[in-house]
Design an enzyme around this catalytic site. Structure first.
Site, PDB file in Angstrom:
ATOM      1  N   ARG A 149       0.833  -1.193   0.000  1.00 38.90           N
ATOM      2  CA  ARG A 149       0.000   0.000   0.000  1.00 38.90           C
ATOM      3  C   ARG A 149       0.869   1.246   0.000  1.00 38.90           C
ATOM      4  O   ARG A 149       1.873   1.319   0.726  1.00 38.90           O
ATOM      5  CB  ARG A 149      -0.878   0.058   1.265  1.00 38.90           C
ATOM      6  CG  ARG A 149      -2.159  -0.719   1.180  1.00 38.90           C
ATOM      7  CD  ARG A 149      -3.121  -0.088   0.165  1.00 38.90           C
ATOM      8  NE  ARG A 149      -4.332  -0.865  -0.007  1.00 38.90           N
ATOM      9  CZ  ARG A 149      -4.481  -1.886  -0.863  1.00 38.90           C
ATOM     10  NH1 ARG A 149      -3.488  -2.261  -1.637  1.00 38.90           N
ATOM     11  NH2 ARG A 149      -5.637  -2.515  -0.956  1.00 38.90           N
ATOM     12  N   GLU A 181      -3.668   7.622  -5.478  1.00 36.76           N
ATOM     13  CA  GLU A 181      -3.806   6.934  -6.767  1.00 36.76           C
ATOM     14  C   GLU A 181      -5.056   7.454  -7.459  1.00 36.76           C
ATOM     15  O   GLU A 181      -6.044   7.727  -6.770  1.00 36.76           O
ATOM     16  CB  GLU A 181      -3.896   5.421  -6.552  1.00 36.76           C
ATOM     17  CG  GLU A 181      -2.614   4.846  -5.962  1.00 36.76           C
ATOM     18  CD  GLU A 181      -2.673   3.324  -5.750  1.00 36.76           C
ATOM     19  OE1 GLU A 181      -3.679   2.701  -6.124  1.00 36.76           O
ATOM     20  OE2 GLU A 181      -1.705   2.787  -5.209  1.00 36.76           O
ATOM     21  N   HIS A 216      -0.675  -0.150  -9.753  1.00 35.61           N
ATOM     22  CA  HIS A 216      -1.448  -1.007  -8.824  1.00 35.61           C
ATOM     23  C   HIS A 216      -1.968  -2.258  -9.548  1.00 35.61           C
ATOM     24  O   HIS A 216      -3.172  -2.506  -9.625  1.00 35.61           O
ATOM     25  CB  HIS A 216      -2.609  -0.203  -8.214  1.00 35.61           C
ATOM     26  CG  HIS A 216      -3.086  -0.783  -6.909  1.00 35.61           C
ATOM     27  ND1 HIS A 216      -3.507  -0.012  -5.859  1.00 35.61           N
ATOM     28  CD2 HIS A 216      -3.221  -2.066  -6.485  1.00 35.61           C
ATOM     29  CE1 HIS A 216      -3.878  -0.788  -4.847  1.00 35.61           C
ATOM     30  NE2 HIS A 216      -3.711  -2.044  -5.209  1.00 35.61           N
TER      31      HIS A 216
HETATM   32  P1  NAD Z   1      -2.093 -10.360   5.455  1.00 35.96           P
HETATM   33  O1  NAD Z   1      -3.096  -9.784   6.393  1.00 35.96           O
HETATM   34  O2  NAD Z   1      -2.157 -11.806   5.143  1.00 35.96           O
HETATM   35  O3  NAD Z   1      -0.622 -10.027   5.977  1.00 35.96           O
HETATM   36  C1  NAD Z   1      -0.253  -8.805   6.521  1.00 35.96           C
HETATM   37  C2  NAD Z   1       0.794  -9.079   7.576  1.00 35.96           C
HETATM   38  O4  NAD Z   1       1.303  -7.835   8.040  1.00 35.96           O
HETATM   39  C3  NAD Z   1       0.249  -9.830   8.800  1.00 35.96           C
HETATM   40  O5  NAD Z   1       0.979 -11.025   9.008  1.00 35.96           O
HETATM   41  C4  NAD Z   1       0.443  -8.846   9.945  1.00 35.96           C
HETATM   42  O6  NAD Z   1       0.770  -9.486  11.164  1.00 35.96           O
HETATM   43  C5  NAD Z   1       1.583  -8.005   9.422  1.00 35.96           C
HETATM   44  N1  NAD Z   1       1.720  -6.718  10.085  1.00 35.96           N
HETATM   45  C6  NAD Z   1       0.762  -5.940  10.629  1.00 35.96           C
HETATM   46  N2  NAD Z   1       1.310  -4.842  11.155  1.00 35.96           N
HETATM   47  C7  NAD Z   1       2.652  -4.941  10.956  1.00 35.96           C
HETATM   48  C8  NAD Z   1       3.769  -4.122  11.292  1.00 35.96           C
HETATM   49  N3  NAD Z   1       3.605  -2.973  11.939  1.00 35.96           N
HETATM   50  N4  NAD Z   1       4.991  -4.545  10.921  1.00 35.96           N
HETATM   51  C9  NAD Z   1       5.165  -5.704  10.267  1.00 35.96           C
HETATM   52  N5  NAD Z   1       4.148  -6.528   9.931  1.00 35.96           N
HETATM   53  C10 NAD Z   1       2.921  -6.135  10.273  1.00 35.96           C
HETATM   54  O7  NAD Z   1      -2.223  -9.479   4.119  1.00 35.96           O
HETATM   55  P2  NAD Z   1      -1.715  -9.873   2.663  1.00 35.96           P
HETATM   56  O8  NAD Z   1      -2.797 -10.530   1.922  1.00 35.96           O
HETATM   57  O9  NAD Z   1      -0.396 -10.538   2.761  1.00 35.96           O
HETATM   58  O10 NAD Z   1      -1.547  -8.399   2.040  1.00 35.96           O
HETATM   59  C11 NAD Z   1      -0.441  -7.610   2.366  1.00 35.96           C
HETATM   60  C12 NAD Z   1      -0.586  -6.216   1.768  1.00 35.96           C
HETATM   61  O11 NAD Z   1      -0.649  -6.300   0.344  1.00 35.96           O
HETATM   62  C13 NAD Z   1      -1.842  -5.451   2.177  1.00 35.96           C
HETATM   63  O12 NAD Z   1      -1.519  -4.087   2.349  1.00 35.96           O
HETATM   64  C14 NAD Z   1      -2.767  -5.597   0.974  1.00 35.96           C
HETATM   65  O13 NAD Z   1      -3.729  -4.581   0.891  1.00 35.96           O
HETATM   66  C15 NAD Z   1      -1.737  -5.506  -0.133  1.00 35.96           C
HETATM   67  N6  NAD Z   1      -2.134  -6.061  -1.423  1.00 35.96           N
HETATM   68  C16 NAD Z   1      -1.780  -5.350  -2.523  1.00 35.96           C
HETATM   69  C17 NAD Z   1      -2.077  -5.853  -3.769  1.00 35.96           C
HETATM   70  C18 NAD Z   1      -1.725  -5.077  -5.001  1.00 35.96           C
HETATM   71  O14 NAD Z   1      -2.475  -5.125  -5.967  1.00 35.96           O
HETATM   72  N7  NAD Z   1      -0.609  -4.378  -5.026  1.00 35.96           N
HETATM   73  C19 NAD Z   1      -2.737  -7.082  -3.884  1.00 35.96           C
HETATM   74  C20 NAD Z   1      -3.078  -7.776  -2.740  1.00 35.96           C
HETATM   75  C21 NAD Z   1      -2.759  -7.253  -1.499  1.00 35.96           C
HETATM   76  C1  MLT Z   2      -5.942  -5.671  -2.629  1.00 37.26           C
HETATM   77  O1  MLT Z   2      -5.863  -5.101  -1.540  1.00 37.26           O
HETATM   78  O2  MLT Z   2      -6.536  -6.751  -2.770  1.00 37.26           O
HETATM   79  C2  MLT Z   2      -5.252  -5.059  -3.793  1.00 37.26           C
HETATM   80  O3  MLT Z   2      -4.960  -3.742  -3.620  1.00 37.26           O
HETATM   81  C3  MLT Z   2      -5.769  -5.413  -5.100  1.00 37.26           C
HETATM   82  C4  MLT Z   2      -6.892  -4.598  -5.643  1.00 37.26           C
HETATM   83  O4  MLT Z   2      -8.019  -4.838  -5.292  1.00 37.26           O
HETATM   84  O5  MLT Z   2      -6.651  -3.753  -6.468  1.00 37.26           O
END
Ligand code: NAD
Ligand code: MLT
Length: 312
Positions: free
Chosen positions: A233, A262, A280
């Site tokens: 993010r 964004e 993204h």
């Molecule tokens: P998840 O909830 O499975 O994992 C997140 C992890 O972060 C957890 O294990 C949690 O304990 C940890 N965490 C929380 N606070 C923390 C801190 N202060 N320091 C270190 N770790 C900490 O989530 P996920 O599915 O692995 O997603 C991770 C990130 O990726 C999220 O921000 C999500 O929105 C983002 N994401 C982005 C895209 C994209 O299109 N770029 C796609 C999917 C997810």
């Molecule tokens: C997510 O949090 O799942 C990602 O940002 C992907 C998205 O929905 O664009």
């Protein structure tokens, strides 16, 4: 009784078949709506389905007198005012598993493109410049990848990095020594991880605690020449601090899929040759989009039918 569901961001048509086939549900797909348009339309809807473009604000939730559920086709719920939803008795469900693999693959693609300057070399070549000297990269093998946030995606990235023969050191508040051993990585504090890493990849949610987690102070503790990937993010990295650190030569490069604001077309980080970026796209695969839409659609159908949801 017919329930009305509004889908306000583009979702996979195959993925929303559970909603389309439910005899008690009528689905409208209307995208690119302004907040005012959503406020005006929401009273007639029982459920709202979004991806990340729609900002589900307090005003939208307050106007939605019949709203029972907000479905987020993806992981991050930072585009939804959760406090307002709770106050109005609206359930928020997300689809936490459906895009894990795609986001992990995108992160690794960004890591490799960053290390080998592939986008820069491609851009030069498209401009008919055969410049091999300017695009000398570094190997990943033997380097340390620092993973901040070892949840679903962080873990998948860590496993893939080991496939590249990188050493992996990770920080997550819930990571135990036992789990780290099982995954074959080293557990550290944030400071330990950022001090030793050659590459750092961020995989936390955007929370009050993680906002600007990577700021000028954190960057000052990193190795000179560190490279940073953010496919989680925007806002977890302080973008001004990153910009200054790249200009100063402290950070050698960054790969960004996400930005604090964004769309981010006119962003000064994008002017730096050391920064590679995608708009993204982490979850933008056919598989992930179908999967998250299916998951959240089933939850909406279940909830509107009075059943329990999978991911409350
Ligand atoms: P998840 O909830 O499975 O994992 C997140 C992890 O972060 C957890 O294990 C949690 O304990 C940890 N965490 C929380 N606070 C923390 C801190 N202060 N320091 C270190 N770790 C900490 O989530 P996920 O599915 O692995 O997603 C991770 C990130 O990726 C999220 O921000 C999500 O929105 C983002 N994401 C982005 C895209 C994209 O299109 N770029 C796609 C999917 C997810
Ligand atoms: C997510 O949090 O799942 C990602 O940002 C992907 C998205 O929905 O664009």
């Amino acid at each position: 009784m017919t329930y009305r569901v509004l889908i306000s961001d583009p979702l996979s048509e195959d993925g929303i078949f559970p909603l389309r086939q439910a005899s008690t549900i009528k689905v409208d797909v209307k995208t690119d709506l302004t907040e005012a348009e959503l406020v005006a339309m929401m009273p007639m809807y029982d459920a709202l389905l979004v991806r990340s473009q729609t900002k589900v604000t307090r005003a939208i939730i307050a106007a939605a007198a019949n709203l029972k559920i907000i479905g987020r086709a993806g992981v991050g719920v930072d585009n939804i005012d959760l406090t307002a939803a709770t106050e109005h008795g609206v359930i928020v469900v997300n689809a936490p598993d459906g895009n894990t693999n795609s986001a992990a693959e995108h992160t690794v693609a960004m890591l490799m493109a960053l290390a080998r300057k592939i986008p820069q070399a491609y851009y030069a070549l498209k401009q008919q410049k055969w410049d091999r000297k300017a695009h000398v990269g570094v190997e990943l093998k033997g380097k340390t990848l620092g993973v901040i946030g070892l949840g679903r995606i962080g873990r998948e990235v860590a496993l893939r990095a080991k496939g590249q023969r990188m050493k992996v050191m990770a920080y997550d508040p819930f990571l135990t020594e036992e789990k780290a051993d099982q995954l074959g990585l080293i557990k550290g504090t944030v400071d330990e991880v950022i001090k030793v890493a050659d590459f750092i990849t961020i995989h936390t949610p955007l929370l009050k605690e993680t906002k600007h987690l990577i700021n000028a102070d954190a960057i000052s503790k990193m190795k000179t020449g560190v490279q940073i990937v953010n496919c989680a993010r925007g806002g977890i990295i302080d973008e001004e601090a990153l910009y200054q650190a790249i200009v100063a030569g402290k950070v050698a490069g960054a790969a960004l899929d996400v930005f604090e604001q964004e769309p981010a077309t006119d962003h000064k980080l994008l002017q730096l040759p050391q920064v590679i970026a995608t708009p993204h796209l982490g979850a933008s695969t056919i598989e992930a989009q179908e999967s998250v839409a299916v998951d959240v659609s089933y939850d909406v159908v279940r909830l509107l039918n009075g059943d329990l949801v999978k991911n409350p």
